[in-house]
Design a protein around this motif. Structure first.
Motif, short mmCIF file in Angstrom:
data_model
loop_
_atom_site.label_atom_id
_atom_site.label_comp_id
_atom_site.label_asym_id
_atom_site.label_seq_id
_atom_site.Cartn_x
_atom_site.Cartn_y
_atom_site.Cartn_z
N HIS A 1 3.87 7.08 -6.21
CA HIS A 1 2.40 7.17 -6.30
C HIS A 1 1.76 6.43 -5.13
O HIS A 1 0.83 6.94 -4.49
CB HIS A 1 1.93 6.58 -7.63
N GLU A 2 2.24 5.23 -4.84
CA GLU A 2 1.66 4.45 -3.75
C GLU A 2 1.91 5.11 -2.40
O GLU A 2 1.04 5.11 -1.53
CB GLU A 2 2.21 3.02 -3.77
N LEU A 3 3.08 5.68 -2.22
CA LEU A 3 3.36 6.39 -0.97
C LEU A 3 2.51 7.65 -0.84
O LEU A 3 2.17 8.07 0.27
CB LEU A 3 4.85 6.73 -0.88
N ALA A 4 2.15 8.24 -1.98
CA ALA A 4 1.25 9.40 -1.95
C ALA A 4 -0.12 8.99 -1.40
O ALA A 4 -0.75 9.74 -0.65
CB ALA A 4 1.11 10.00 -3.34
N HIS A 5 -0.58 7.78 -1.76
CA HIS A 5 -1.83 7.27 -1.19
C HIS A 5 -1.71 7.16 0.33
O HIS A 5 -2.65 7.47 1.07
CB HIS A 5 -2.15 5.89 -1.77
N VAL A 6 -0.56 6.70 0.79
CA VAL A 6 -0.34 6.58 2.23
C VAL A 6 -0.35 7.96 2.88
O VAL A 6 -1.01 8.18 3.90
CB VAL A 6 1.00 5.86 2.52
N LYS A 7 0.37 8.91 2.28
CA LYS A 7 0.46 10.25 2.85
C LYS A 7 -0.91 10.93 2.88
O LYS A 7 -1.24 11.65 3.84
CB LYS A 7 1.45 11.08 2.04
N ASN A 8 -1.71 10.71 1.83
CA ASN A 8 -3.05 11.30 1.76
C ASN A 8 -4.08 10.54 2.58
O ASN A 8 -5.24 10.93 2.63
CB ASN A 8 -3.52 11.35 0.31
N ARG A 9 -3.65 9.43 3.20
CA ARG A 9 -4.53 8.55 3.98
C ARG A 9 -5.67 7.97 3.14
O ARG A 9 -6.76 7.69 3.64
CB ARG A 9 -5.07 9.29 5.22
N ASP A 10 -5.39 7.78 1.86
CA ASP A 10 -6.36 7.11 0.99
C ASP A 10 -6.46 5.63 1.30
O ASP A 10 -7.46 4.99 0.99
CB ASP A 10 -5.94 7.25 -0.49
N THR A 11 -5.41 5.07 1.88
CA THR A 11 -5.36 3.62 2.08
C THR A 11 -6.44 3.14 3.02
O THR A 11 -6.94 2.02 2.88
CB THR A 11 -3.98 3.21 2.62
N THR B 1 -17.22 6.81 -6.45
CA THR B 1 -17.34 8.23 -6.14
C THR B 1 -16.09 8.78 -5.46
O THR B 1 -15.83 9.98 -5.52
CB THR B 1 -18.56 8.49 -5.22
N ILE B 2 -15.32 7.92 -4.83
CA ILE B 2 -14.13 8.36 -4.11
C ILE B 2 -12.85 7.99 -4.87
O ILE B 2 -11.91 8.77 -4.95
CB ILE B 2 -14.10 7.77 -2.69
N PHE C 1 -6.08 10.67 -9.26
CA PHE C 1 -5.49 11.92 -9.75
C PHE C 1 -4.66 12.58 -8.67
O PHE C 1 -3.56 13.08 -8.92
CB PHE C 1 -6.60 12.88 -10.21
N GLY C 2 -5.18 12.57 -7.43
CA GLY C 2 -4.45 13.18 -6.33
C GLY C 2 -3.14 12.47 -6.04
O GLY C 2 -2.13 13.12 -5.77
N ALA C 3 -3.16 11.14 -6.10
CA ALA C 3 -1.94 10.37 -5.84
C ALA C 3 -0.93 10.53 -6.97
O ALA C 3 0.29 10.51 -6.72
CB ALA C 3 -2.28 8.90 -5.63
N ASP C 4 -1.41 10.65 -8.21
CA ASP C 4 -0.49 10.91 -9.33
C ASP C 4 0.25 12.22 -9.10
O ASP C 4 1.48 12.30 -9.25
CB ASP C 4 -1.27 10.99 -10.64
N HIS C 5 -0.49 13.26 -8.74
CA HIS C 5 0.11 14.59 -8.54
C HIS C 5 1.08 14.58 -7.37
O HIS C 5 2.22 15.05 -7.48
CB HIS C 5 -1.01 15.62 -8.32
N ARG D 1 -2.11 14.81 -17.63
CA ARG D 1 -1.93 15.69 -16.47
C ARG D 1 -0.49 15.64 -15.97
O ARG D 1 0.09 16.68 -15.60
CB ARG D 1 -2.88 15.29 -15.35
N LEU D 2 0.09 14.44 -15.96
CA LEU D 2 1.48 14.31 -15.49
C LEU D 2 2.45 15.00 -16.45
O LEU D 2 3.41 15.65 -16.01
CB LEU D 2 1.83 12.83 -15.35
N MET D 3 2.21 14.86 -17.75
CA MET D 3 3.10 15.50 -18.72
C MET D 3 2.98 17.02 -18.65
O MET D 3 3.96 17.74 -18.86
CB MET D 3 2.78 15.00 -20.13
N ALA D 4 1.78 17.49 -18.33
CA ALA D 4 1.60 18.94 -18.13
C ALA D 4 2.40 19.40 -16.91
O ALA D 4 2.99 20.50 -16.92
CB ALA D 4 0.13 19.26 -17.95
N MET D 5 2.43 18.57 -15.87
CA MET D 5 3.25 18.89 -14.69
C MET D 5 4.73 18.97 -15.08
O MET D 5 5.45 19.87 -14.64
CB MET D 5 3.07 17.83 -13.61
N ALA D 6 5.16 18.00 -15.89
CA ALA D 6 6.57 17.95 -16.29
C ALA D 6 6.95 19.20 -17.10
O ALA D 6 8.03 19.78 -16.90
CB ALA D 6 6.84 16.68 -17.11
N ARG D 7 6.05 19.61 -18.01
CA ARG D 7 6.33 20.79 -18.83
C ARG D 7 6.32 22.07 -17.99
O ARG D 7 7.06 23.02 -18.27
CB ARG D 7 5.31 20.91 -19.95
#
Length: 284
Positions: A132-142, A197-198, A204-208, A275-281
């Motif tokens: 999840h934290e690396l997703a923030h890095v990849k999305n440039r949320d940091t 607002t951001i 949600f984006g980083a979770d996905h 949302r994560l469990m829906a992804m898993a299913r």
């Protein structure tokens, strides 16, 4: 990526405008000009230094493959999966289970985890959190989160100057006490709203994206449930002292008392888990 740069630009513009508004209320045109210069300078400083400021604020200690082999190798494996440069890895000596990522871009990124989260979660769950934290890095949320964390605190300080000037003896340049009080109350709230607002959409984006990196959305869902349950009862004193940094964490670290609870930068954990469990299913 262009969308994240646009959000960063909007955030910076909003913060500078807020500085100018407060400066104008305190010192008219001259105050507005000085505040705008100060706000622009803060943005430049935050771009280059906010990550180190936050890491020092939490007394984070950098680790490597020898001092924290399991955590370091986990981050190394996940960063390779995500196609990212290896970030710096930090450990924070705090009982509350939490984690965050920081840095202006993937080439200057860092991830940090508390000792509490490392002790509480299973390796599988911790892997989901680090993804999840690396997703923030990849999305440039940091970049967005580190700038807003450092500058939002400065807005509160600037707002307090309004009360100082309202008590001055120079009637010509003093601020109306009622206006000063309103600025002191509502400027920090406005700063929090800019962050909100951001920040919620980013989680949600980083979770996905994190679930896709780890290929295990259920692990992150279980980790979020555990962290949320325990973090409520274990204070993170640095976050309570500097609530502007709360939005960087994977789970809201604040106790929830007062305005901090009303202006949470995190979406409901239940919705994130669903949302994560829906992804898993759905086989993500």
């Amino acid at each position: 990526m262009f969308g994240n740069w646009m959000k960063t630009a909007i955030l910076m513009a909003a913060i500078v405008a807020l500085f100018g508004l407060i400066g104008g209320m305190i010192g008219g045109k001259t105050g507005m000009l000085l505040a705008l210069i100060f706000g622009a300078g803060m943005n430049v400083f935050a771009y280059w230094n906010s990550d180190q400021l936050v890491l020092r604020m939490y007394n984070a200690q950098e680790v490597d493959a020898y001092s924290a082999p399991e955590l370091y190798q986990m981050v190394q494996e996940l960063s390779q999966r995500a196609g990212l440069p290896m970030p710096r890895v930090y450990v924070i000596d705090e009982h509350q289970p939490n984690a965050f990522a920081t840095g202006r871009d993937p080439e200057h990124a860092a991830v940090a985890a508390t000792t509490g989260i490392m002790q509480m979660l299973t390796p599988r769950e911790l892997r989901g959190v680090m993804a999840h934290e690396l997703a923030h890095v990849k999305n440039r949320d940091t970049l967005i989160s580190t700038i807003s964390a450092s500058v939002a605190g400065a807005i509160s300080v600037l707002a307090n100057f309004a009360m100082f000037f309202s008590s001055g003896n120079d009637r010509e340049h003093s601020v109306n006490p009622i206006v000063a009080l309103l600025v002191m109350i509502f400027a920090p709230i406005a700063a929090s709203l800019i962050q909100m607002t951001i920040s919620r959409a980013r989680e949600f984006g980083a979770d996905h994206a994190g679930a896709e990196i780890s290929q295990d959305p259920q692990a992150l869902a279980m980790a979020l449930q555990k962290i949320d349950a325990y973090a409520r009862g274990i204070p993170l004193h640095t976050a309570e002292t500097h609530p502007e940094t709360a939005q960087m964490m994977i789970i809201n670290p604040l106790s929830g008392a007062g305005l901090a609870g009303l202006f949470s930068t995190h979406p409901a954990t239940e919705e994130r888990v669903a949302r994560l469990m829906a992804m898993a299913r759905g086989g993500y």
